[in-house]
Design an enzyme around this catalytic site. Structure first.
Site, PDB file in Angstrom:
ATOM      1  CB  THR A  94      -0.912   0.007   1.234  1.00  9.11           C
ATOM      2  OG1 THR A  94      -1.703  -1.186   1.228  1.00  9.11           O
ATOM      3  CG2 THR A  94      -1.845   1.211   1.216  1.00  9.11           C
ATOM      4  CE  LYS A 171      -4.488  -1.936   0.927  1.00  9.90           C
ATOM      5  NZ  LYS A 171      -5.306  -2.855   1.718  1.00  9.90           N
ATOM      6  CE  LYS A 241       1.781   2.698   4.875  1.00 11.17           C
ATOM      7  NZ  LYS A 241       1.310   1.850   3.722  1.00 11.17           N
TER       8      LYS A 241
END
Length: 295
Positions: A94, A171, A241
């Site tokens: 990711t 994603k 993140k």
């Protein structure tokens, strides 16, 4: 079966690598902490000392690492040279759409094809091959890697076209929607509790009728149980993140995302409190705390 390179056997990479080995593939594995990959030797994996040593000329290397910086650290000139003409690098991480697009260009200059294939699955779902993959990149390479994704973790594979960054956008959308759902459930369960309604009864009613998807069932149960710490399968730091990447992508496309700002702040608060071993479900504790409820 062919030999596949595999980089990154963390919480999510490990069950995927294990599934590939059980499916009959030979894996050359590099993990930054070698000891974590040692049990895979019992299944026939070959552990190597650098990312480039995972590669076979013209073969396939799969990587699953934490973030953009880690992906750049493994996608070196040495790895591209080792893969050589006709090689394929499958990035299951990711990461930002921008880094995938940049790496796609650099890979193609070396005769290597870059395919983005981020994983939608927690470790237990990956182990059960009940996850989902989204893929973007050149068509021929995507078809070649599809069996690997299915053998490794994916019940479904969704094709986002040729642009390497598109799979990463989807994603990030998915992770944002999961985080948003956790905030929604935390607020709703807090409302129930503050008004004398058993949140577990509310959970059963809502997640077996109006909100019956696995995100509401699975994450809802975790929020109800207030199991926010201890051996997280997806840490609060990784969640933060991802929300940073969501908002970075949103800013570049002038897309207002106020809910993303809220869940980013929830996760930042968890880290600011130095809560150890926090899963990203811990973001739900913010709504509970705001309502004066213990967790």
């Amino acid at each position: 079966m062919e030999t596949i390179g595999f980089i990154g056997t963390g919480h999510l990479g490990y069950p995927i690598a294990e599934n590939l080995l059980k499916a009959g593939y030979t894996l050359r594995i590099y993990n930054r902490t070698r000891e974590k990959a040692l049990p895979l030797e019992q299944l026939g994996a070959v552990l190597v000392s650098s990312p480039e040593e995972t590669a076979v000329k013209g073969g396939i290397v799969m990587s699953l690492v934490a973030d953009d910086k880690a992906l750049e650290a493994v996608a070196t000139d040495a790895l591209l040279a080792a893969l050589g003409n006709g090689g394929i690098h499958v990035s299951m991480s990711t990461v930002s759409p921008d880094i995938s697009r940049e790496l796609s260009v650099r890979h193609s200059q070396c005769g290597v094809t870059f395919v983005a294939a981020p994983v939608f699955a927690r470790p237990d779902a990956a182990a059960a091959k009940a996850g989902n993959a989204v893929i973007s990149g050149p068509a021929a390479a995507k078809e070649k890697i599809r069996p690997l994704l299915q053998a490794g973790f994916a019940r479904n594979v969704f094709d986002l076209g040729e642009d390497a960054g598109s799979a990463n956008v989807l994603k990030l959308m998915g992770n944002f929607m999961i985080a948003g759902a956790m905030e929604l459930m935390a607020e709703a369960f807090a409302l129930a509790e503050k008004n004398g309604v058993d949140p577990r009864v509310a959970y059963e009613m809502l997640t077996t009728t109006l909100f019956s998807g696995p995100i509401f069932r699975n994450y809802g149960a975790m929020i109800l149980d207030r199991k926010f710490t201890g051996n997280p399968s997806f840490s609060a730091a990784l969640g933060l993140k991802d929300m940073d990447l969501v908002l970075q992508t949103a800013r570049k496309s002038y897309t207002p995302m106020p809910l993303a700002n809220l869940v980013q702040n929830r996760l930042a608060t968890i880290l600011a409190k130095d809560i150890h071993d926090a899963d990203w479900t811990a973001l739900a504790s913010g709504a509970l705390e705001d309502a004066g409820l213990s967790y």
